[in-house]
Scaffold this active site. Sequence first.
Site, PDB file in Angstrom:
ATOM      1  N   ASN A  45      -6.387  -2.589   1.869  1.00 32.97           N
ATOM      2  CA  ASN A  45      -6.398  -4.055   1.927  1.00 32.97           C
ATOM      3  C   ASN A  45      -7.844  -4.523   1.940  1.00 32.97           C
ATOM      4  O   ASN A  45      -8.667  -3.993   2.690  1.00 32.97           O
ATOM      5  CB  ASN A  45      -5.709  -4.561   3.195  1.00 32.97           C
ATOM      6  CG  ASN A  45      -4.200  -4.503   3.101  1.00 32.97           C
ATOM      7  OD1 ASN A  45      -3.641  -4.443   2.007  1.00 32.97           O
ATOM      8  ND2 ASN A  45      -3.533  -4.530   4.241  1.00 32.97           N
ATOM      9  N   ARG A  61       0.823  -1.216   0.000  1.00 29.39           N
ATOM     10  CA  ARG A  61       0.000   0.000   0.000  1.00 29.39           C
ATOM     11  C   ARG A  61       0.859   1.269   0.000  1.00 29.39           C
ATOM     12  O   ARG A  61       0.583   2.200  -0.776  1.00 29.39           O
ATOM     13  CB  ARG A  61      -0.962  -0.017   1.187  1.00 29.39           C
ATOM     14  CG  ARG A  61      -2.123  -0.996   1.038  1.00 29.39           C
ATOM     15  CD  ARG A  61      -2.940  -1.072   2.303  1.00 29.39           C
ATOM     16  NE  ARG A  61      -2.149  -1.541   3.433  1.00 29.39           N
ATOM     17  CZ  ARG A  61      -2.538  -1.502   4.700  1.00 29.39           C
ATOM     18  NH1 ARG A  61      -3.711  -0.980   5.011  1.00 29.39           N
ATOM     19  NH2 ARG A  61      -1.765  -1.964   5.666  1.00 29.39           N
TER      20      ARG A  61
END
Length: 790
Positions: A39, A21
């Site tokens: 996520n 990320r």
Amino acid sequence: MSEPITQHIEVFGRVQGVGFRPFVHRTANALGLEGWVRNVDGHVALTVRGRPDALRELVVEIRAKAPPLAAVDRVHVRAAPAATAPVGGGFTVRASRADRAAAEREVPPDAATCEACLRELFDPADRRYRYPFVNCADCGPRATVITDLPYDRERTTMRHFPMCASCGAEYADPADRRFHAEPLACPRCGPRLAWDGLTGEEALLAAVRTVADGGIVAVKGLGGYQLMCDATDPAAVAELRRRKRRPVKPFAVMVPDLASARRLAHVNGTERDVLISPQRPVVLLTARQPRRPGPRPAAGGAGRGRGPAALADGLAPGVHPGVRRTGLFLPTTGLHHLLLRELARPLVVTSGNIADEPIVTDDAEARRTLATVADGFLTHDRPIRARYDDSVVQTARGGVLMLRRARGYAPAPLAVPVAADVPLVAAGAQLKHTFTLARRGRAHVGPHTGDLADAATYDAFHHAYAELTRLTGIAPRAVAHDLHPGYLSTRWALAQDAEHHFAVQHHHAHVAAVAAEHGLTGPFLGIAYDGLGLGDDGTLWGGEILIAGLTGYRRAGRFARAPLPGGEAAVRHPARMALGYLYGAEPLGVPRPPPWLTRPFTDRLDAREVRVVRTLVERGVNCPQASSAGRLFDAAASLLGLCDTVSYEGEAAVALENAAGVLRADALPWRVVRVNGLGVYDPSPTLSALLQGLADGVAVPLLAAAFHTAVAEATTALVERALAAGAPRTVCLGGGCFQNRRLLADVGRLLRDRGLRVLTGRTVPVNDGGISYGQAAVASARLARQAKER
């Protein structure tokens, strides 16, 4: 200029717990894109708005430039409403979201301390100076701390440690390498060391003094407790062997850096790369001749700051007695780095257990189980969620061969070449046990459990299975298992309430694992050499030539049978196996060696045992017949006086390989005959020649080398017979005997010289640790075939 568009992108693979990320955040901002990333259970999802060319570049970067610990399997891109990526909002990291119904969930393995964290660890000006739990988005615990997915701090064992303001700032800063690094911590807010009432630095130094004074310390590692002592101290090593009940099996040794490893062993380029990899496995290396150890630092941390140059040369003889190779690995955590820096010497670092029991993970259990082994416990207050022992590898022909797939590698998924929609579990074998969960072409091989021989190991398997099914979201509806009804894994499999049960023959699973790893979907020729496995005819197999595919096989050749006097006792006593061959080998037209040739061997054994074994063999009492390559190696090792009794599985074969070394020798006599349509290697001439060579005074190493050459040539002859009958020209080498690098090299060279494609296991062990993956590949192919036939 093109009008902005909005896309929803989903990224599947190893993309959680690896800094993915933050990577997407940096890349999107650099491209001037707006939107968000999060996520979603087992994968990463992002919605992005911007110029079409910038979005195309983002997808290219995601595929090609993902973080080093990531593995992108595939990327899905579709158009999305503009409102899902608000204009003017920049690019942000959003809170994770569970979507279990559609999830593909992957558990990231642990990764060794990275160079950036290591610099901080030894920088007096850094706030994490000498902090054992230093980590960032590129390194640290993953599989051993995860309690659930999607991967966020509150779903790890780090939820017990609220971040301080400084750590919180790093966690929230997109420019920081600890941005969303879930296990991040510092001395103010993270886990702390403990030792008998001491904490932190004092606890560390107490452990250092104990090791420096010749003691044994139990250290709480990533995936379980480890036992440590000074690897240059013969008394300490001998005492560890006595307490752990491990008479001769080599110990792994941890050294601080590559230079230290090179002082102790020869390290080629491939071995260098795997030693310093984030996986940090134990690597089997050829040991250098020992030199006199250098002076040891005094107890109490006097080694601090001396660095690798102070590392003593040479290991205690008891570290790897009687074998040329030694298992070395580099530190995996900040704690390991600190211990090695303080002690300035190589350390034995072995599993925290007794004999073949599972590695201990629970603090209270550790103090109960290891109380008679350790002189002290260096522990900490971060729980270990999952049990992962150290991985073990070796190299051959420029590639890495997996011997034990555990910490650093497991449970990252592997491909299965023929995918099935039905989720399944493969229960594995009895020795070197693993299990495998598979669904839609992806197989998650569970942690190495050990030998399913007692309640503790069986409980460890149950716990690991429950955890991995929950984390991956795989709820098996099919079960694969070995044919042997006595295996605990088979009994467990048959007790499962599943729609499908698949019995997979042991040696078919061995070669199917190799084929599946290399993506084969068509037929191949399998060579499966190991100790013992139940054949489909009810006899014990172990030296098999199979013409196979993933869904089935037929036997094309084998080794001659010989009795196992006393059954399991013959496995523990290679001398019994040698007597089995001398007195009861399958009669194939060659007379057994005469008494005058066998007498020097039998005279050095206990006379009563020889009489008992001979009676058992002649009467056929408790003497199961086996066509086993592994048992033949045992017999040869005993005949040469290398090993009559073993304390661990494979000890005799290791002694035989070690004796042969790199010597080149012409083959001992061998013979291949035809029996009931099968090519059969008759080893009687080979064993008689061994005894004749001893009588003639031929050196044992030369005879050991000639034995290996004979087996390789006989194998080639069996293959040539199968080829003449139309067998495929791709050959898969599987089974624990192919851990023997000498045998692997000789067989591989002879087959390649005949123009054959030769494959063996690399990411999956060729030993029984790879059986569950092979079972999963077979079951998946059978399920796919059933679906196609409906």
